[in-house]
Write a protein that holds these residues in place. Structure first.
Motif, PDB file in Angstrom:
ATOM      1  N   UNK A 204       0.845  -1.197   0.000  1.00  0.00           N
ATOM      2  CA  UNK A 204       0.000   0.000   0.000  1.00  0.00           C
ATOM      3  C   UNK A 204       0.881   1.248   0.000  1.00  0.00           C
ATOM      4  N   UNK A 205       1.903   1.219   0.830  1.00  0.00           N
ATOM      5  CA  UNK A 205       2.802   2.376   0.919  1.00  0.00           C
ATOM      6  C   UNK A 205       3.580   2.574  -0.384  1.00  0.00           C
ATOM      7  N   UNK A 206       4.029   1.456  -0.969  1.00  0.00           N
ATOM      8  CA  UNK A 206       4.848   1.524  -2.182  1.00  0.00           C
ATOM      9  C   UNK A 206       4.039   1.912  -3.408  1.00  0.00           C
ATOM     10  N   UNK A 207       2.852   1.327  -3.567  1.00  0.00           N
ATOM     11  CA  UNK A 207       2.100   1.489  -4.808  1.00  0.00           C
ATOM     12  C   UNK A 207       0.928   2.455  -4.706  1.00  0.00           C
ATOM     13  N   UNK A 236      -1.172   5.172   7.288  1.00  0.00           N
ATOM     14  CA  UNK A 236      -0.420   5.649   6.127  1.00  0.00           C
ATOM     15  C   UNK A 236      -1.222   6.685   5.343  1.00  0.00           C
ATOM     16  N   UNK A 237      -2.526   6.434   5.186  1.00  0.00           N
ATOM     17  CA  UNK A 237      -3.367   7.388   4.467  1.00  0.00           C
ATOM     18  C   UNK A 237      -3.419   8.730   5.186  1.00  0.00           C
ATOM     19  N   UNK A 238      -3.482   8.675   6.501  1.00  0.00           N
ATOM     20  CA  UNK A 238      -3.531   9.905   7.291  1.00  0.00           C
ATOM     21  C   UNK A 238      -2.168  10.594   7.321  1.00  0.00           C
ATOM     22  N   UNK A 239      -1.114   9.809   7.615  1.00  0.00           N
ATOM     23  CA  UNK A 239       0.197  10.405   7.834  1.00  0.00           C
ATOM     24  C   UNK A 239       0.959  10.743   6.572  1.00  0.00           C
ATOM     25  N   UNK A 240       0.849   9.898   5.529  1.00  0.00           N
ATOM     26  CA  UNK A 240       1.673  10.092   4.340  1.00  0.00           C
ATOM     27  C   UNK A 240       0.896  10.636   3.140  1.00  0.00           C
ATOM     28  N   UNK A 241      -0.403  10.407   3.098  1.00  0.00           N
ATOM     29  CA  UNK A 241      -1.227  10.991   2.039  1.00  0.00           C
ATOM     30  C   UNK A 241      -1.858  12.292   2.515  1.00  0.00           C
TER      31      UNK A 241
END
Length: 329
Positions: A204-207, A236-241
């Motif tokens: 998920x993080x990579x793609x 990841x959606x909250x922190x990186x997106x």
């Protein structure tokens, strides 16, 4: 927090309330608009909630994959149109160059949406064209009959290039839609990608994460719908997106506490069609009480076909009693 409440009416309830088949509903823009208006009148007379329905050009879930070339089967029976998985656009991610965006006015079922948009506009309903939804992993699965999930592991570079092409296709339609309103596209405020939860958090993080970042672009409002995410994905959606609001529908892999811990108040809860059908009126009220007390922003009802009238009435009454923020029309 004072949660609001909302009802997700859609093709399922429009056609049921108006007594129209799916085949007739999607056969012409005129029937579609008449169906939505009749359903709105019914919902107002029966439940006092017609204002939740907003007439708009509607398309089945197969829209974007059809636009990219997957044939659609439109059943004669009263069933929703669906993709013909026997004829994918590609069967290997290495064939990603075969994925090309077409003209939204002529390609697949997007052409029907174009016709409907013009009809609605001509009859005084000037909503956005839409036609895109940011479902990158979902669409990748649809156009490849699931082969993309093997490709993510066996040919990651090919998979990355495929996803980039799908992002470009989404942006192509988004720019077309913006131009119709004489606007400039700078990013989406919404993505809806249910299949993304099938990826491991690492994949998920990579793609997925780079795709969402590009799709949201310069948009400060970043609403995400995804029904299969786990806590690791949502972080990841909250922190990186940088998503600003989350809608997980039934959120089968997330607890209310996890959503609150990650998103604060910026998430939606939903009483699903199955729950509205199967739970008793008393159980519906208790479920909605748990939602109203969990710290969410909005409590949503999603009635399906065959929802008993007393269940619908109980759900609406509970929302009116328990959701102090009032209706989110």
């Amino acid at each position: 927090m004072q949660p609001t409440w909302h009802i997700a009416f859609c093709n399922v309830t429009y056609t049921e309330y108006a007594g129209v088949s799916y085949a007739d509903y999607y056969a012409s823009p005129a029937t579609m608009l008449e169906t939505q208006l009749a359903a709105r009148d019914f919902a107002e007379r029966r439940f006092g909630v017609g204002r939740f329905m907003h007439p708009h050009p509607d398309s089945p879930a197969c829209l974007f994959a059809s636009y990219l070339g997957v044939p659609v089967i439109a059943p004669v029976e009263d069933e929703l149109p669906y993709l013909d998985a026997r004829h994918p656009v590609i069967t290997e991610v290495a064939d990603h160059e075969r994925v090309r965006p077409g003209d939204p006015r002529t390609a697949g079922w997007m052409a029907r949406r174009w016709d409907a948009w013009q009809y609605y506009r001509d009859h005084g309903y000037r909503g956005a064209f839409g036609g895109y939804g940011g479902g990158i992993i979902t669409v990748a699965g649809e156009i490849s009959s699931g082969a993309v999930f093997r490709g993510l592991a066996e040919d990651p570079e090919g998979a990355r290039l495929l996803l980039e092409r799908l992002v470009a296709a989404e942006e192509h339609v988004a720019r077309f839609a913006a131009a119709l309103e004489r606007g400039t596209y700078s990013g989406m405020g919404y993505t809806g990608d249910d299949y993304s939860g099938l990826l491991s958090p690492a994949m998920y993080r990579t793609f997925a994460v780079p795709c969402y970042r590009r799709l949201y672009g310069a948009s400060s409002a970043r609403f995400m719908h995804s029904e299969l995410l786990r806590a690791e994905h949502l972080r990841l959606a909250r922190g990186e997106v940088g998503i600003t609001e989350f809608h997980g529908a039934g959120s089968v892999n997330l607890t209310l506490a996890e959503q609150y811990q990650i998103m604060g108040e910026q998430f939606w809860t939903q009483l699903t069609p199955q729950e509205m059908l199967e739970l008793s009126p008393a159980a519906i009220r208790e479920r909605l009480r748990a939602f109203a007390d969990c710290g969410c922003k909005c409590v949503q009802l999603y009635p399906g076909r065959g929802t008993p009238t007393d269940h619908m009435t109980a759900a609406i009454e509970a929302c009116r009693d328990l959701c102090s923020g009032g209706p989110a029309w």
